[in-house]
Enzyme design. Structure first.
Site, short mmCIF file in Angstrom:
data_model
loop_
_atom_site.label_atom_id
_atom_site.label_comp_id
_atom_site.label_asym_id
_atom_site.label_seq_id
_atom_site.Cartn_x
_atom_site.Cartn_y
_atom_site.Cartn_z
N ASP A 181 0.87 -1.18 0.00
CA ASP A 181 0.00 0.00 0.00
C ASP A 181 0.91 1.24 0.00
OD1 ASP A 181 -2.16 1.65 -0.06
OD2 ASP A 181 -3.21 0.75 1.63
C1 BGC Z 1 -4.98 3.27 0.10
C2 BGC Z 1 -5.23 2.25 -0.99
C3 BGC Z 1 -5.09 2.90 -2.34
C4 BGC Z 1 -3.74 3.56 -2.45
C5 BGC Z 1 -3.47 4.19 -3.80
C6 BGC Z 1 -3.74 4.08 -0.13
O1 BGC Z 1 -3.65 5.14 0.75
O2 BGC Z 1 -4.93 2.61 1.34
O3 BGC Z 1 -6.49 1.67 -0.83
O4 BGC Z 1 -5.29 1.94 -3.35
O5 BGC Z 1 -3.63 4.54 -1.46
O6 BGC Z 1 -4.23 5.30 -4.02
#
Ligand code: BGC
Length: 755
Positions: free
Chosen positions: A281
């Site tokens: 993530d």
């Molecule tokens: C989130 C994810 C997301 C990623 C990219 C993160 O902060 O937890 O769910 O896909 O950002 O935008």
């Protein structure tokens, strides 16, 4: 017949093996040409920061990095022109011309935004959910994307957690069906087609169990709970063929998921046979420094060792892996494996055949935000609304007289898109006021007043408004707004109050300790109820709210979630009866915050709830244990009755099936759909078992006056669970079968599983 199936299956296997062999030869050939730096470069996913950054860091020098072969993929680049530009740099100016993969958070529709995932799940309609993912894939690929960070399948039992909005609710069975439907919808039957998107199952794992519902917080649970209650939807998504997985921010057993070898290798790859790649993530590799796992080089090596393939934004892999290899903290094989998995994904997407296959300006003009897609978004939205109360059949509304449309969300364009509507344009959305006017027609007079701010709290509003104004604090005083609203209400035959949460009161980093309506709106509802007029409360929300007070005041109440670009039309369709609501809650609505976490499939305990017992039972002193609205709950404008529950045998051998059936009758005044729900209880087990577990459901349409026999077939797999040793077993003994309209109102029967 069986023989023919076998032959077909063998032909499929042979073909798949041949394709795998071809892919292997290609990737082997390419990897032979790659330097160590170029291999490490493939593990790097960055964002130029034009999207919505969800962390402190955004990437710099993106163009230079692409040219030097230091980037495997980009996300947050929106628009076919920009994507084309970046892809051209990769395939024309980098040494090996390896195409980039382009990802984005296509979470609930692309530009044609549909309801938030929690809303979609309330449709209990898997075809509709699959279709919505398919539509999103067509639109997003037409705009240059080939990879979506969806579905989010985290089970959530705590509505304080803002990200409950992004998933399918509290139940592992329903969650698994949704996970499969979404993966199928995005990926179709061939990832290399120019209108299919690679799915990314997130957040692996247990992210929804953050303590106290506070985002990014610690999780901790037994393996038995993990396997039985939290892991099934991820597993279902993998079995449906999801091409990638995203590791979560939280820790598991004291090791952050992003560096957790048990999770990413032993469970995901060895036990479940996952063959795709795992991406971190947003900066979750780097965040392991804060978790207390070591410096950037240490945590990056930990992640690679654990089985993480791609590093999102943080560039720990890019900047430390070479050194770690020299110091023998990681192996060449680990780097090669990760690089291979990413190249394989690009191969499967067809990017080596044609890096521009998703880049076609003409398609973008034809496919994105078309009137047909908007029409579908409107229909999809109407299927997700849950009617919570309907006294005196106040709904549907008549198309005559005067309606007082009041509330901070009644004429609002930005909040209805919901959280993670990354590509949605609020200017294109239909507010409730417009929908009501157009669906209501000329026979009905609609008066509007804002009535209240979403919240009067300026500090709270500031936090919610980070991506733009969602809580618009009016220049008028609350008292002035209320006076105007009461004036409108007093001139009306019926009041429709549209209240709830701003979109960014839910989603990431949007946890709340109070899940009631903000004070400003509570006061509005109370004041409106005092007029004595029928009061229809429409609740836009991204989480289960504690609506005890509103339930007391409202004549009717309906929850519409954040329903997307066509929310206003869809809400009007349902309020005026063009569509009879059929949604059912996929997450329990508590009476108050003190009941949280609250979920239907709980255990009995040694001192089960006994509401009338004064003491020494598992009760609260100050509130019942039961929720305000249970899992599976939702009314219709018509009414359904259940009768004649029967099962075809009282004893079942492991090789047999039990058939359970019930007659459902539409005995109200409207045609309508009902979600018939099957629950099973394993009465005695080697470990304690839930009081009931959803094991099947069918959404059926019944004409007014129609009766239908609904049948469920219960097989041995429906009786299995992970035991103390994490073995997937069914234990002989008594089972209760329950069928009904929600998890609380069921008809019961039972049978015995023989040894
Ligand atoms: C989130 C994810 C997301 C990623 C990219 C993160 O902060 O937890 O769910 O896909 O950002 O935008």
């Amino acid at each position: 017949m069986k023989k023919m199936l076998f032959v077909l299956m063998m032909a499929f296997v042979v073909n798949a093996n041949a394709q795998d062999a071809k892919m292997k030869t290609f990737v082997d050939g390419l990897m032979k040409k790659m330097t160590l730096d170029e291999k490490i470069g493939q593990l790097n996913l960055i964002t130029p920061g034009s999207g919505i950054p969800t962390g402190a860091v955004v990437s710099t020098d993106v163009e230079k990095k692409i040219k030097e072969g230091n980037v495997g993929g980009l996300f947050g680049v929106i628009g076919v022109d920009k994507i084309k530009q970046a892809q051209k740099i990769a395939v024309e100016q980098s040494r090996l011309k390896i195409p980039l993969i382009f990802g984005s958070d296509v979470i609930h529709g692309y530009k044609t935004t549909v309801p938030i995932p929690l809303g979609l799940s309330a449709s209990w309609d898997m075809k509709l959910i699959e279709h919505s993912a398919r539509e999103a894939a067509i639109e997003a690929t037409a705009d240059g994307l080939c990879w979506t960070f969806s579905p989010m399948v985290d089970i959530a039992r705590d509505p304080r957690w803002g990200r409950i909005a992004e998933g399918g609710g509290e139940d592992p069975y329903l969650g698994s069906q949704i996970a499969k439907a979404m993966v199928k919808g995005y990926q179709g039957d061939d990832l290399s087609k120019n209108n299919t998107l690679m799915a990314c199952v997130k957040h692996f794992a247990l992210y929804g169990a953050a303590e106290a519902g506070r985002d990014y917080n610690t999780t901790d649970m037994s393996r038995v709970r993990m396997y039985n209650e939290y892991l099934p939807p991820y597993k279902a998504a993998i079995e449906a063929g999801a091409g990638s997985v995203m590791s979560s921010f939280n820790e598991i057993d004291g090791v952050p998921a992003t560096g957790n070898k048990w999770l990413l290798t032993d469970l995901l790859r060895k036990q479940w046979g996952f063959k795709g790649f795992v991406v971190s993530d947003y900066t979750s590799v780097n965040e392991m420094i804060n978790h207390g796992m070591g410096d950037l080089q240490t945590v990056s090596a930990l992640a690679l060792n654990a089985g993480l393939d791609m590093d999102m934004v943080g560039e720990g892999f890019l900047t430390t892996t070479k050194k770690s290899l020299a110091e023998k903290k990681v192996t060449q094989k680990q780097i090669d494996d990760a690089c291979r998995r990413i190249l394989e994904a690009k191969y499967k997407l067809g990017l080596f055949d044609d890096p521009f296959r998703y880049i076609d300006e003409a398609r973008m003009k034809q496919e994105v935000l078309t009137p047909e897609r908007r029409k579908e978004a409107r229909e999809i939205a109407a299927h997700t609304f849950v009617l919570l109360k309907n006294n005196n059949q106040a709904l549907p509304l008549k198309r005559s007289g005067t309606i007082g449309l009041i509330g901070p969300l009644a004429n609002d364009k930005s909040n209805m898109l919901g959280t993670w509507a990354v590509s949605g344009d609020p200017q294109m959305s239909i507010p409730v006021l417009d929908g009501m006017k157009s669906v209501g027609g000329t026979g009905v007079n609609i008066l509007y007043a804002k009535g209240a701010n979403i919240s009067d709290d300026t500090l709270f509003a500031k936090k919610v408004n980070v991506f733009g104004t969602r809580i618009d604090i009016d220049k008028r005083s609350p008292a002035e707004m209320l006076t105007e609203a009461l004036n409108v209400a007093n001139q009306s035959d019926v009041i429709v109050a549209v209240v709830g949460e701003a979109s960014e009161m839910t989603g990431e980093a949007a946890s709340r300790t109070d899940i009631t309506l903000p004070e400003s709106q509570k006061l509005l509802i109370m004041a409106l109820s005092k007029t004595g007029k029928p009061l229809i409360v429409v609740v836009m929300t991204g989480r289960p709210l504690a609506l005890t007070e509103e339930n007391n005041y409202a004549t009717s109440m309906i929850v519409t979630w954040h329903a997307g670009i066509e929310a206003g039309n869809a809400i009007a369709d349902v309020l005026f009866g063009n569509y009879n609501p059929s949604g059912k809650l996929s997450a329990t609505f508590p009476r108050n915050i003190g009941q949280v976490p609250i979920y239907y499939n709980h255990k009995n305990t040694g001192r089960p709830s006994a509401p009338n017992s004064p003491k020494f039972q598992s009760n609260y002193l100050d509130a019942p244990n039961s929720p305000l609205f249970p899992f599976g709950y939702g009314l219709s404008y018509t009414s359904f009755s259940y009768s004649d529950l029967s099962i075809d045998k009282k004893e079942m051998k492991a090789s047999e099936k039990v058939t359970a059936s019930v007659t459902v009758t539409n005995n109200g005044n409207y045609d309508g759909e009902e979600v018939v729900q099957l629950y099973i209880r394993d009465v005695v087990g080697s470990i304690t078992r839930p009081l009931k577990e959803l094991k099947g459901f069918q959404k059926v349409f019944l004409k007014k006056g129609e009766s239908r026999k609904i049948t469920f077939s219960i097989g041995i797999d429906d009786l299995k669970f992970y035991n103390y040793d994490l073995k997937w077993v069914a234990e002989p003994g008594d089972f209760e079968v329950m069928i009904g309209t929600n998890s609380d109102q069921v008809k019961k029967s039972s049978f015995k599983l023989l040894k």
